[in-house]
Scaffold this motif. Sequence first.
Motif, PDB file in Angstrom:
ATOM      1  N   ASP A  39      22.094 -12.088  -5.048  1.00 45.98           N
ATOM      2  CA  ASP A  39      23.196 -11.124  -5.636  1.00 45.98           C
ATOM      3  C   ASP A  39      23.839 -10.212  -4.676  1.00 45.98           C
ATOM      4  O   ASP A  39      25.092 -10.106  -4.956  1.00 45.98           O
ATOM      5  N   THR A  40      23.146  -9.969  -3.574  1.00 48.99           N
ATOM      6  CA  THR A  40      23.652  -8.974  -2.721  1.00 48.99           C
ATOM      7  C   THR A  40      23.290  -9.414  -1.329  1.00 48.99           C
ATOM      8  O   THR A  40      21.889  -9.924  -1.150  1.00 48.99           O
ATOM      9  N   ILE A  41      23.899  -9.251  -0.204  1.00 49.60           N
ATOM     10  CA  ILE A  41      23.739  -9.278   1.110  1.00 49.60           C
ATOM     11  C   ILE A  41      23.769  -7.760   1.561  1.00 49.60           C
ATOM     12  O   ILE A  41      24.824  -6.906   1.410  1.00 49.60           O
ATOM     13  N   LEU A 134      20.810  -4.010  -6.360  1.00 51.21           N
ATOM     14  CA  LEU A 134      20.988  -5.031  -5.643  1.00 51.21           C
ATOM     15  C   LEU A 134      20.423  -6.425  -6.202  1.00 51.21           C
ATOM     16  O   LEU A 134      21.221  -7.516  -5.851  1.00 51.21           O
ATOM     17  N   GLY A 135      19.445  -6.568  -6.960  1.00 53.81           N
ATOM     18  CA  GLY A 135      19.264  -7.719  -7.702  1.00 53.81           C
ATOM     19  C   GLY A 135      18.691  -8.673  -6.521  1.00 53.81           C
ATOM     20  O   GLY A 135      17.946  -8.022  -5.641  1.00 53.81           O
ATOM     21  N   GLN A 136      18.558  -9.924  -6.385  1.00 52.51           N
ATOM     22  CA  GLN A 136      18.204 -10.787  -5.673  1.00 52.51           C
ATOM     23  C   GLN A 136      18.736 -10.560  -4.115  1.00 52.51           C
ATOM     24  O   GLN A 136      20.011 -10.678  -3.938  1.00 52.51           O
ATOM     25  N   THR A 137      18.243 -10.033  -3.255  1.00 55.05           N
ATOM     26  CA  THR A 137      18.773  -9.553  -1.808  1.00 55.05           C
ATOM     27  C   THR A 137      18.424 -10.274  -0.502  1.00 55.05           C
ATOM     28  O   THR A 137      17.425 -10.564  -0.548  1.00 55.05           O
ATOM     29  N   VAL A 138      19.532 -10.299   0.244  1.00 46.67           N
ATOM     30  CA  VAL A 138      19.446 -10.926   1.549  1.00 46.67           C
ATOM     31  C   VAL A 138      19.746  -9.964   2.492  1.00 46.67           C
ATOM     32  O   VAL A 138      20.417  -9.666   2.355  1.00 46.67           O
ATOM     33  N   ILE A 139      18.796  -9.566   3.383  1.00 47.24           N
ATOM     34  CA  ILE A 139      18.849  -8.658   4.386  1.00 47.24           C
ATOM     35  C   ILE A 139      19.325  -9.359   5.640  1.00 47.24           C
ATOM     36  O   ILE A 139      18.651 -10.192   6.010  1.00 47.24           O
TER      37      ILE A 139
END
Length: 191
Positions: A39-41, A134-139
């Motif tokens: 959902d978010t980066i 954030l939801g499902q987040t990729v850092i």
Amino acid sequence: MKKILMIIGALIGVGVIYAAVCLGLIMSEHRAKPMAQPDTIVVLGAQVKGKNAATAHPAKMLAERLRTAAVYAKANPTVKIVVSGGQGTDEPISEAAMMSQYLQAHGVHNPIIEENKSINTQQNLANSKKITRLGQTVIVTSDFHMYRALYLAKKAGIKDVSGLAAVSRSSATFRLYVREIIAVGKTLIFG
């Protein structure tokens, strides 16, 4: 004298074991791969160079993170991006503003949210969580920094998180790994 040498040897041995354990943890997330449908980066900041806003540009480490984030964002055009980083006393603009400008200038059309108050990784993540769901987040961060970033994300309550490591090619990479070994130990011991 023999007792002193034994104590010094023991301290060196403990130091080597400590460094090896921390380096192992760092390397465990060194080539982190992102989840399939986030959902978010969240792109973590690093130094901005330049004398003023007009000459502002990302330092090499930040540019590595931004190139990695741009490729991933273009492959996931509906995912929102949080660029996270405040303005240090030696920076002409906030890291978040620089990252937003860079991504837009490099053809990223995803929605971008600027988190421009944080001064460290822990604040990057906590403040990013405060300003948007954030939801499902990729850092996205540097490879040597990924283990600690994911650890701190989970500690901040970001449960559904994965990483996308930017490969470090800086001439200061050795120094950055040494610094990160110290930071990992500090984070694990003191939070």
